[in-house]
Scaffold this motif. Structure first.
Motif, PDB file in Angstrom:
ATOM      1  N   TYR A 294      -7.213   3.460  -1.894  1.00 45.85           N
ATOM      2  CA  TYR A 294      -8.348   4.095  -1.867  1.00 45.85           C
ATOM      3  C   TYR A 294      -8.589   4.556  -3.587  1.00 45.85           C
ATOM      4  O   TYR A 294      -9.795   4.453  -3.930  1.00 45.85           O
ATOM      5  N   ARG A 295      -7.702   4.710  -4.276  1.00 42.60           N
ATOM      6  CA  ARG A 295      -7.757   4.977  -5.766  1.00 42.60           C
ATOM      7  C   ARG A 295      -8.403   3.744  -6.650  1.00 42.60           C
ATOM      8  O   ARG A 295      -9.061   4.054  -7.606  1.00 42.60           O
ATOM      9  N   HIS A 296      -8.241   2.520  -5.990  1.00 39.86           N
ATOM     10  CA  HIS A 296      -8.669   1.441  -6.710  1.00 39.86           C
ATOM     11  C   HIS A 296     -10.019   0.811  -6.142  1.00 39.86           C
ATOM     12  O   HIS A 296     -10.281  -0.388  -6.310  1.00 39.86           O
ATOM     13  N   GLY A 297     -10.573   1.374  -5.357  1.00 38.01           N
ATOM     14  CA  GLY A 297     -11.738   1.328  -4.867  1.00 38.01           C
ATOM     15  C   GLY A 297     -11.850   0.484  -3.484  1.00 38.01           C
ATOM     16  O   GLY A 297     -12.699  -0.003  -2.951  1.00 38.01           O
ATOM     17  N   MET A 298     -10.875   0.037  -3.000  1.00 37.50           N
ATOM     18  CA  MET A 298     -10.501  -0.727  -1.814  1.00 37.50           C
ATOM     19  C   MET A 298     -10.742  -0.038  -0.743  1.00 37.50           C
ATOM     20  O   MET A 298      -9.454   0.275   0.132  1.00 37.50           O
ATOM     21  N   PHE A 299     -11.579   0.844  -0.238  1.00 35.25           N
ATOM     22  CA  PHE A 299     -11.838   1.770   0.551  1.00 35.25           C
ATOM     23  C   PHE A 299     -11.498   1.270   2.148  1.00 35.25           C
ATOM     24  O   PHE A 299     -10.769   2.106   2.944  1.00 35.25           O
ATOM     25  N   THR A 300     -11.977   0.214   2.399  1.00 34.71           N
ATOM     26  CA  THR A 300     -11.746  -0.367   3.892  1.00 34.71           C
ATOM     27  C   THR A 300     -10.435  -0.714   4.165  1.00 34.71           C
ATOM     28  O   THR A 300      -9.764  -0.286   5.217  1.00 34.71           O
ATOM     29  N   THR A 301      -9.696  -1.582   3.023  1.00 37.84           N
ATOM     30  CA  THR A 301      -8.368  -1.523   3.277  1.00 37.84           C
ATOM     31  C   THR A 301      -7.643  -0.383   3.346  1.00 37.84           C
ATOM     32  O   THR A 301      -6.595  -0.105   4.203  1.00 37.84           O
ATOM     33  N   ALA A 302      -7.732   0.758   2.634  1.00 43.56           N
ATOM     34  CA  ALA A 302      -7.285   1.904   2.769  1.00 43.56           C
ATOM     35  C   ALA A 302      -7.337   2.615   4.090  1.00 43.56           C
ATOM     36  O   ALA A 302      -6.211   2.977   4.767  1.00 43.56           O
ATOM     37  N   ARG A 303      -8.460   2.602   4.590  1.00 46.63           N
ATOM     38  CA  ARG A 303      -8.804   3.188   6.003  1.00 46.63           C
ATOM     39  C   ARG A 303      -8.052   2.327   7.181  1.00 46.63           C
ATOM     40  O   ARG A 303      -7.549   2.776   8.084  1.00 46.63           O
TER      41      ARG A 303
ATOM     42  N   ILE B  42      16.553   8.671  10.886  1.00 45.91           N
ATOM     43  CA  ILE B  42      15.617   9.141  10.178  1.00 45.91           C
ATOM     44  C   ILE B  42      14.520   7.876  10.049  1.00 45.91           C
ATOM     45  O   ILE B  42      13.281   7.924  10.359  1.00 45.91           O
ATOM     46  N   LEU B  43      14.858   6.924   9.654  1.00 46.01           N
ATOM     47  CA  LEU B  43      14.178   5.583   9.463  1.00 46.01           C
ATOM     48  C   LEU B  43      13.655   5.201  10.539  1.00 46.01           C
ATOM     49  O   LEU B  43      12.469   4.591  10.737  1.00 46.01           O
ATOM     50  N   MET B  44      14.389   5.117  11.613  1.00 44.48           N
ATOM     51  CA  MET B  44      13.798   4.545  12.928  1.00 44.48           C
ATOM     52  C   MET B  44      12.990   5.531  13.738  1.00 44.48           C
ATOM     53  O   MET B  44      12.230   5.163  14.550  1.00 44.48           O
ATOM     54  N   THR B  45      13.342   6.893  13.740  1.00 48.36           N
ATOM     55  CA  THR B  45      12.438   7.833  14.790  1.00 48.36           C
ATOM     56  C   THR B  45      11.704   8.798  14.154  1.00 48.36           C
ATOM     57  O   THR B  45      11.010   9.605  14.977  1.00 48.36           O
ATOM     58  N   TYR B  46      11.789   8.837  12.813  1.00 46.81           N
ATOM     59  CA  TYR B  46      10.715   9.931  12.220  1.00 46.81           C
ATOM     60  C   TYR B  46       9.333   9.657  11.614  1.00 46.81           C
ATOM     61  O   TYR B  46       9.300   8.679  11.134  1.00 46.81           O
ATOM     62  N   PRO B  47       8.635   9.965  12.619  1.00 40.78           N
ATOM     63  CA  PRO B  47       6.937   9.299  12.296  1.00 40.78           C
ATOM     64  C   PRO B  47       6.368  10.051  11.067  1.00 40.78           C
ATOM     65  O   PRO B  47       5.828   9.393  10.410  1.00 40.78           O
ATOM     66  N   SER B  48       6.899  11.314  10.653  1.00 40.28           N
ATOM     67  CA  SER B  48       6.332  11.750   9.589  1.00 40.28           C
ATOM     68  C   SER B  48       6.902  10.784   8.156  1.00 40.28           C
ATOM     69  O   SER B  48       6.076  10.781   7.194  1.00 40.28           O
ATOM     70  N   LEU B  49       8.002  10.380   8.273  1.00 40.85           N
ATOM     71  CA  LEU B  49       8.343   9.356   7.042  1.00 40.85           C
ATOM     72  C   LEU B  49       7.508   8.154   7.097  1.00 40.85           C
ATOM     73  O   LEU B  49       6.981   7.769   6.096  1.00 40.85           O
ATOM     74  N   ARG B  50       7.393   7.484   8.354  1.00 40.22           N
ATOM     75  CA  ARG B  50       6.159   6.456   8.103  1.00 40.22           C
ATOM     76  C   ARG B  50       5.041   6.741   7.865  1.00 40.22           C
ATOM     77  O   ARG B  50       4.098   6.209   7.143  1.00 40.22           O
ATOM     78  N   ALA B  51       4.573   7.978   8.457  1.00 39.36           N
ATOM     79  CA  ALA B  51       2.991   8.363   8.046  1.00 39.36           C
ATOM     80  C   ALA B  51       2.846   8.552   6.625  1.00 39.36           C
ATOM     81  O   ALA B  51       1.702   8.185   6.074  1.00 39.36           O
ATOM     82  N   ILE B  52       3.646   9.193   5.884  1.00 39.44           N
ATOM     83  CA  ILE B  52       3.619   9.470   4.579  1.00 39.44           C
ATOM     84  C   ILE B  52       3.821   8.334   3.515  1.00 39.44           C
ATOM     85  O   ILE B  52       3.130   8.011   2.551  1.00 39.44           O
ATOM     86  N   HIS B  53       4.683   7.237   3.982  1.00 43.18           N
ATOM     87  CA  HIS B  53       4.816   6.102   3.123  1.00 43.18           C
ATOM     88  C   HIS B  53       3.594   5.333   3.256  1.00 43.18           C
ATOM     89  O   HIS B  53       2.946   4.609   2.360  1.00 43.18           O
ATOM     90  N   SER B  54       3.023   5.297   4.590  1.00 36.87           N
ATOM     91  CA  SER B  54       1.763   4.521   4.759  1.00 36.87           C
ATOM     92  C   SER B  54       0.621   4.970   4.261  1.00 36.87           C
ATOM     93  O   SER B  54      -0.364   4.482   3.457  1.00 36.87           O
ATOM     94  N   TYR B  55       0.546   6.572   4.057  1.00 35.41           N
ATOM     95  CA  TYR B  55      -0.380   7.254   3.056  1.00 35.41           C
ATOM     96  C   TYR B  55      -0.407   6.941   1.682  1.00 35.41           C
ATOM     97  O   TYR B  55      -1.394   6.671   1.049  1.00 35.41           O
ATOM     98  N   ARG B  56       0.692   6.766   1.206  1.00 36.23           N
ATOM     99  CA  ARG B  56       0.897   6.377  -0.266  1.00 36.23           C
ATOM    100  C   ARG B  56       0.287   4.822  -0.566  1.00 36.23           C
ATOM    101  O   ARG B  56      -0.164   4.640  -1.574  1.00 36.23           O
ATOM    102  N   ARG B  57       0.586   4.064   0.518  1.00 33.07           N
ATOM    103  CA  ARG B  57      -0.058   2.865   0.216  1.00 33.07           C
ATOM    104  C   ARG B  57      -1.618   2.745   0.338  1.00 33.07           C
ATOM    105  O   ARG B  57      -2.261   2.152  -0.368  1.00 33.07           O
ATOM    106  N   ALA B  58      -1.947   3.495   1.500  1.00 27.66           N
ATOM    107  CA  ALA B  58      -3.526   3.653   1.349  1.00 27.66           C
ATOM    108  C   ALA B  58      -3.997   4.329   0.429  1.00 27.66           C
ATOM    109  O   ALA B  58      -5.123   3.711  -0.039  1.00 27.66           O
ATOM    110  N   ASN B  59      -3.405   5.267  -0.216  1.00 31.46           N
ATOM    111  CA  ASN B  59      -4.055   5.927  -1.204  1.00 31.46           C
ATOM    112  C   ASN B  59      -4.261   5.077  -2.632  1.00 31.46           C
ATOM    113  O   ASN B  59      -4.955   5.173  -3.177  1.00 31.46           O
ATOM    114  N   TRP B  60      -3.090   4.213  -2.566  1.00 33.63           N
ATOM    115  CA  TRP B  60      -3.167   3.427  -3.863  1.00 33.63           C
ATOM    116  C   TRP B  60      -4.462   2.598  -3.920  1.00 33.63           C
ATOM    117  O   TRP B  60      -5.440   2.270  -4.663  1.00 33.63           O
TER     118      TRP B  60
END
Length: 221
Positions: free
Chosen positions: A45-54, A25-43
């Motif tokens: 985004y919520r702190h106003g660093m929109f370019t970094t988030a994107r 799962i750690l090595m081959t599931y893209p959804s796991l990576r995508a959701i964890h990347s979203y959580r970092r990006a969302n942090w």
């Protein structure tokens, strides 16, 4: 972070019978990576660093084929099965324990400003290739069939199929003669294209029978 990762892995093991081990799962599931990347990006985004988030979200998109805008709001227990081509817009809201299949879009119509994307309740299934477009609400325990195009709100406990999508089951009651299972089950949701092809085939068979009857009437032996 590790607690959340452990919960995500447990969720994949529960929902995907093809998942054999934590390492796989750690090595081959893209959804796991995508959701964890979203959580970092969302942090960011919520702190106003929109370019970094994107930047984080677009890097994840290149790696996984799943595009989740960092401004989206996602509840607990989201599982994106396969995932290639999934798009989740900036103002989309996803409740708890939702299941999204490949090619699905939670997008806008291009006509709205501000809130432009749909809000999904809890325990919603969005089938492969389905499009949910606009700033409306999809209720709890809703199932959206593969390739459906949803343009209007859907109440709780409904199943929707077709283009544009129509409700074929509500609160356990069948509508328009369709049969849909109670569980969140991608396999047994009726395919609207197949249903239409079956209807057309029945009409063709009926017309052939009528033609044969007319031929027999014109050429009695």
């Amino acid at each position: 972070m590790f607690k959340q990762l452990k919960e995500d892995i447990a969720l994949i093991k529960e929902r995907d019978p093809a998942a054999r081990s934590t390492f796989e799962i750690l090595m081959t599931y893209p959804s796991l990576r995508a959701i964890h990347s979203y959580r970092r990006a969302n942090w960011f985004y919520r702190h106003g660093m929109f370019t970094t988030a994107r930047i984080i979200s677009q890097h994840s998109r290149k790696k996984t084929g799943i595009e989740i805008h960092p401004g989206a709001t996602i509840g607990k227990g989201l599982f994106i099965d396969h995932g290639m081509g999934v798009v989740i817009g900036e103002t989309a809201v996803i409740g708890d324990n939702c299941l999204i299949y490949q090619g699905a879009t939670l997008g806008g119509t291009g006509k709205d400003k501000g809130k432009r994307h749909p809000t999904l309740g809890d325990n919603v299934l969005v089938g492969a290739g389905a499009k949910v477009l606009g700033p409306f609400e999809v209720g709890n325990n809703v199932k959206i069939a593969a390739n459906a195009v949803v343009l209007n709100a859907i109440p709780d406990n409904c199943t929707a199929v077709g283009v544009p999508a129509r409700i074929v089951r509500r609160n356990g009651e069948k509508i328009s003669g369709h049969t849909v299972t109670q569980d969140i089950d991608q396999i047994h949701i009726p395919d609207p294209v197949s249903l239409e092809l079956c209807r057309l085939q029945a009409e063709i068979d009926k017309m052939k029978k009528q033609i044969d009857n007319l031929k027999n009437a014109d050429n009695p032996e």
